[in-house]
Design an enzyme around this catalytic site. Structure first.
Site, PDB file in Angstrom:
ATOM      1  N   LEU A 260       0.819  -1.222   0.000  1.00 33.67           N
ATOM      2  CA  LEU A 260       0.000   0.000   0.000  1.00 33.67           C
ATOM      3  C   LEU A 260       0.849   1.267   0.000  1.00 33.67           C
ATOM      4  CD1 LEU A 260      -2.837  -1.158   2.447  1.00 33.67           C
ATOM      5  CD2 LEU A 260      -2.599  -1.544  -0.027  1.00 33.67           C
TER       6      LEU A 260
ATOM      7  N   ASP B  51       5.459  -6.267   2.110  1.00 35.86           N
ATOM      8  CA  ASP B  51       6.431  -5.349   1.522  1.00 35.86           C
ATOM      9  C   ASP B  51       7.468  -6.199   0.781  1.00 35.86           C
ATOM     10  OD1 ASP B  51       8.639  -3.664   0.994  1.00 35.86           O
ATOM     11  OD2 ASP B  51       7.985  -2.307   2.573  1.00 35.86           O
TER      12      ASP B  51
ATOM     13  N   THR C 163       8.925   0.064 -18.821  1.00 41.75           N
ATOM     14  CA  THR C 163       8.565   1.362 -19.386  1.00 41.75           C
ATOM     15  C   THR C 163       9.287   1.599 -20.706  1.00 41.75           C
ATOM     16  OG1 THR C 163       8.830   3.751 -19.111  1.00 41.75           O
ATOM     17  CG2 THR C 163      10.358   2.376 -17.896  1.00 41.75           C
TER      18      THR C 163
ATOM     19  N   SER D  12      15.658   9.141 -15.913  1.00 45.55           N
ATOM     20  CA  SER D  12      15.407   9.501 -14.514  1.00 45.55           C
ATOM     21  C   SER D  12      15.793   8.308 -13.656  1.00 45.55           C
ATOM     22  CB  SER D  12      13.928   9.834 -14.277  1.00 45.55           C
ATOM     23  OG  SER D  12      13.158   8.636 -14.234  1.00 45.55           O
TER      24      SER D  12
ATOM     25  N   TYR E 242      13.856   6.742 -11.660  1.00 49.62           N
ATOM     26  CA  TYR E 242      12.790   5.754 -11.843  1.00 49.62           C
ATOM     27  C   TYR E 242      13.024   4.909 -13.095  1.00 49.62           C
ATOM     28  CZ  TYR E 242       8.709   3.977 -14.182  1.00 49.62           C
ATOM     29  OH  TYR E 242       7.885   3.166 -14.914  1.00 49.62           O
ATOM     30  N   HIS E 243      13.227   5.576 -14.232  1.00 49.47           N
ATOM     31  CA  HIS E 243      13.441   4.827 -15.471  1.00 49.47           C
ATOM     32  C   HIS E 243      14.686   3.952 -15.365  1.00 49.47           C
ATOM     33  CE1 HIS E 243      10.860   8.170 -17.051  1.00 49.47           C
ATOM     34  NE2 HIS E 243      10.308   7.158 -17.686  1.00 49.47           N
TER      35      HIS E 243
ATOM     36  N   GLN F  99       5.955  -0.239 -21.245  1.00 48.28           N
ATOM     37  CA  GLN F  99       4.692   0.461 -21.417  1.00 48.28           C
ATOM     38  C   GLN F  99       4.897   1.943 -21.718  1.00 48.28           C
ATOM     39  OE1 GLN F  99       0.637  -0.337 -19.221  1.00 48.28           O
ATOM     40  NE2 GLN F  99       1.844   1.038 -17.964  1.00 48.28           N
TER      41      GLN F  99
ATOM     42  N   VAL G  22       0.195   5.864 -19.754  1.00 54.18           N
ATOM     43  CA  VAL G  22      -1.186   5.400 -19.706  1.00 54.18           C
ATOM     44  C   VAL G  22      -2.118   6.606 -19.570  1.00 54.18           C
ATOM     45  CG1 VAL G  22      -2.833   3.937 -18.500  1.00 54.18           C
ATOM     46  CG2 VAL G  22      -0.435   3.264 -18.622  1.00 54.18           C
TER      47      VAL G  22
ATOM     48  N   ASN H   4      -3.492  12.689 -19.168  1.00 52.85           N
ATOM     49  CA  ASN H   4      -4.515  12.785 -18.118  1.00 52.85           C
ATOM     50  C   ASN H   4      -4.461  14.136 -17.412  1.00 52.85           C
ATOM     51  OD1 ASN H   4      -5.769  10.373 -18.554  1.00 52.85           O
ATOM     52  ND2 ASN H   4      -5.033   9.368 -16.687  1.00 52.85           N
ATOM     53  N   ARG H   5      -3.258  14.635 -17.194  1.00 52.38           N
ATOM     54  CA  ARG H   5      -3.147  15.936 -16.539  1.00 52.38           C
ATOM     55  C   ARG H   5      -3.765  17.052 -17.388  1.00 52.38           C
ATOM     56  NH1 ARG H   5       0.445  17.947 -12.775  1.00 52.38           N
ATOM     57  NH2 ARG H   5       1.689  19.120 -14.254  1.00 52.38           N
TER      58      ARG H   5
ATOM     59  N   THR I  64      -0.301  22.608 -18.666  1.00 50.46           N
ATOM     60  CA  THR I  64       1.116  22.870 -18.391  1.00 50.46           C
ATOM     61  C   THR I  64       2.014  22.095 -19.348  1.00 50.46           C
ATOM     62  OG1 THR I  64       0.994  21.142 -16.722  1.00 50.46           O
ATOM     63  CG2 THR I  64       0.766  23.391 -15.956  1.00 50.46           C
ATOM     64  N   VAL I  65       2.593  22.833 -20.294  1.00 51.93           N
ATOM     65  CA  VAL I  65       3.571  22.240 -21.224  1.00 51.93           C
ATOM     66  C   VAL I  65       4.962  22.656 -20.756  1.00 51.93           C
ATOM     67  CG1 VAL I  65       4.442  22.250 -23.589  1.00 51.93           C
ATOM     68  CG2 VAL I  65       1.978  22.221 -23.151  1.00 51.93           C
TER      69      VAL I  65
END
Lengths: 406, 406
Positions: B33, B74, B145, B187, B189-190, B216, B219, B248-249, B261-262
């Protein structure tokens, strides 16, 4: 220069620290002493009697008047302590040896796999992260391994980190690019060094860190100019099946009249470097830092390649030992060729110590001197790469039953 | 099939769990979570009111008679618990979404960088390690990704994981090889997804694990066939500057009358996929497992590419919104082309939902319905890739001062 040597208590870290201190650099060792803990876990010890890091540093000071400073820090776990230390001391260079470095140890059990991944990745990432966070433009030198290239015959020479390839573009033309060599590590340990490469690439690109990655061959020998100076400065010297490496193990096996253990056909070709050259290479790399914004500089830190069975036969001839042909606990190509480029260090002035000129007998002498300390039951390599392979690794050359993890 | 969905409480994990449960599979969600905890940390919340995982599962059962089982684990920290669970349940497939998945969050501070690396690498490695240890031949499907390929124009199409290259051999001839695409993540993350690739390659090669890696795109959309069935089954829907994703934003910003926001020129070309296609692709991949001993199967899980400014202009036209041109907090190419191969999913029968056929207005409707829940101060993207870039990201489009970490 003020230099932080991470993992400076280890087999390459210690002689490197002595060498750099001898050159007049201010040397700080950061180490969690994990190698000593792993000795305890495995119930083995260095063939050479090894004093505490504090005592070794005291002896070095008594012999030379130079100080080597020691700081007990777990780099993988104590990010904030590492960051504070770097922010306070702001070294000019950071030499990073602080990773679990034995392939067999990394394959011993799920616990050892997790430890190796978590320790090595977090240690490397913590260092990179801290350098960026405190805006310290220190040159980071990392000890990698030839093993990231993999040991399969590819019919091409292994370049120093970057491979020129032709890629087909949309118009059908071929375009030349240099890419980070496609990695094919053969153990969890080697894999962590491949992960390190990706970390380095990112931090050089995003943050302009100046990074040198040394892809080292198998180190042999035990003495350097500095470790010879006093009995208590002697380097650690591993003979066990996990941490002992192939050529040194043959020499020790010969010294204690144990069969030379060749795994599989012995057709594996590997790259080698003497410990004295290893510390010189680190110094040469130190003085040849990449510029800010440059890509990671990669050196192949090796001086010659040999097939394992040729080495065994050479040592057998030299010492009158005999060879034991054992099942291979590793999952790897039975035979491979290996041609490696190493122009960069030669161009910087390295004059390689090769096997033929030999310090082979010195190693045998050291081994004989401390032969009384050997536990013969710890000599075999018992850590198997898969459960199926593990079933083949049953008995040592003297007939004892084997267990990978006790 | 019995399927473990790791990270099944997240944005793609939850609708995937519903979809697979709807298909008749026995679904077990394993999740710590963490996305809910990160909401708490950042002081943001899903635009859609999201019930607890236990309550969502109860509603799903009430609606359909099917059970989705939830286990609080976890994965990065509780290796032994994960291993015991897998050994007891022995699922046929494991779908792995359990990683920190926001690039901006991963770049927020040194703490966030460390968390992302440690969490993602250890979670992935723990899963692989446990599968080998308990000898479970489950098909592992991982959500990767498109970002591992990097976003620089290379003049060639992005293949599905493996790139054919010509390498010069010792004899001077060219030899064709297929290599894992040379990664260039933008990044932390990537980067962790690039690290995952190396882990997968090793475990497929050494242990014969059957692994599929889904690269991916971004999304968009929020509803799937199953989330529409009941108000409490609604998917989470992120609008904040860290977890909200570009299309989505724009749609949410339009719905709440906030400037679109661009960042930079908006010349970034990215790959996209609708959430409904995303869950279908996971199912298609599930039914197309590689064989034991095969290399990792890589799919490009995307259906179309668009330039960011084109999307902004399209949404502005659709909704009457206006565009705010802001400094780019990311370090990336200002403009790039992107041509992506995605034959494999099309060959398996995927019929893409594209922007033109549009579910765009549905997204705007959902956003309008919950617009009262938006904290406008959380809309801007404030996490900067370097300290220098951070100095440019000062004010939001409505003039508020910005801070990356509070």
């Amino acid at each position: 220069m003020k230099i932080a040597v991470l993992g400076g208590d280890g087999f390459v870290g210690w002689p490197t620290s002595l060498h750099l201190s001898d050159q007049g650099h201010e040397v700080h060792i950061l180490d969690n002493l994990s190698r000593r803990w792993i000795d305890t876990e495995l119930g083995v010890q260095s063939l050479t009697p090894m004093d505490s890091i504090q005592e070794r540093s005291r002896v070095w000071h008594a012999e030379t008047g130079r100080r080597i400073h020691f700081h007990l820090i777990d780099l993988a776990k104590d990010y904030e302590i590492l960051k504070s230390w770097l922010a306070a001391e702001r070294p000019d260079a950071v030499i990073h040896f602080a990773e679990q470095r034995a392939a067999p140890y990394s394959m011993k059990s799920d616990r050892h796999k997790n430890y190796t991944v978590s320790n090595n990745v977090n240690a490397t990432h913590n260092v990179l992260n801290a350098l960026v966070e405190i805006e310290l433009d220190a040159h980071l030198i990392h000890l990698g391994t030839m093993g990231v290239y993999g040991y399969s015959t590819i019919g091409a020479a292994i370049p120093e980190g970057y491979l020129p390839v032709d890629i087909e573009t949309l118009s059908g033309e071929k375009k030349r690019q240099e890419i980070l060599y496609p990695t094919r590590p053969g153990s969890i340990y080697h894999m962590t060094k491949s992960l390190d490469q990706i970390l380095f690439q990112f931090y050089a690109q995003n943050d302009g860190l100046r990074i040198t990655d040394l892809h080292q061959g198998i180190v042999w020998g035990t003495h350097t100019e500095q470790t010879r100076r006093h009995a208590q400065l002697i380097n650690r010297f591993d003979y066990d099946g996990d941490y002992g490496t192939v050529l040194n193990r043959f020499l020790i096996q010969a010294a204690i009249d144990y069969p030379l253990t060749v795994h599989g056909t012995g057709g594996q070709t590997r790259a080698f470097i003497h410990i004295q050259d290893s510390v010189r290479c680190v110094e040469l790399a130190l003085l040849d830092a990449p510029k800010r914004g440059e890509r990671v500089k990669v050196f192949n830190q090796m001086t010659e390649t040999h097939r394992v069975r040729d080495l065994a036969e050479m040592v057998a001839t030299l010492t009158g030992g005999r060879i034991a042909w054992l099942p291979n606990p590793r999952k790897e190509a039975a035979e491979n060729d290996l041609i490696v480029e190493n122009r960069q260090f030669l161009d910087l002035g390295l004059q390689p110590i090769t096997l033929a000129e030999g310090l082979l007998s010195e190693v045998v002498e050291v081994a004989k001197k401390f032969a009384y300390r050997v536990d013969r039951a710890r000599v075999p390599a018992v850590s198997a790469w898969t459960r199926e392979i593990g079933k083949l690794v049953e008995r040592d050359p003297e007939g004892r039953a084997l267990r990978s993890v006790s």
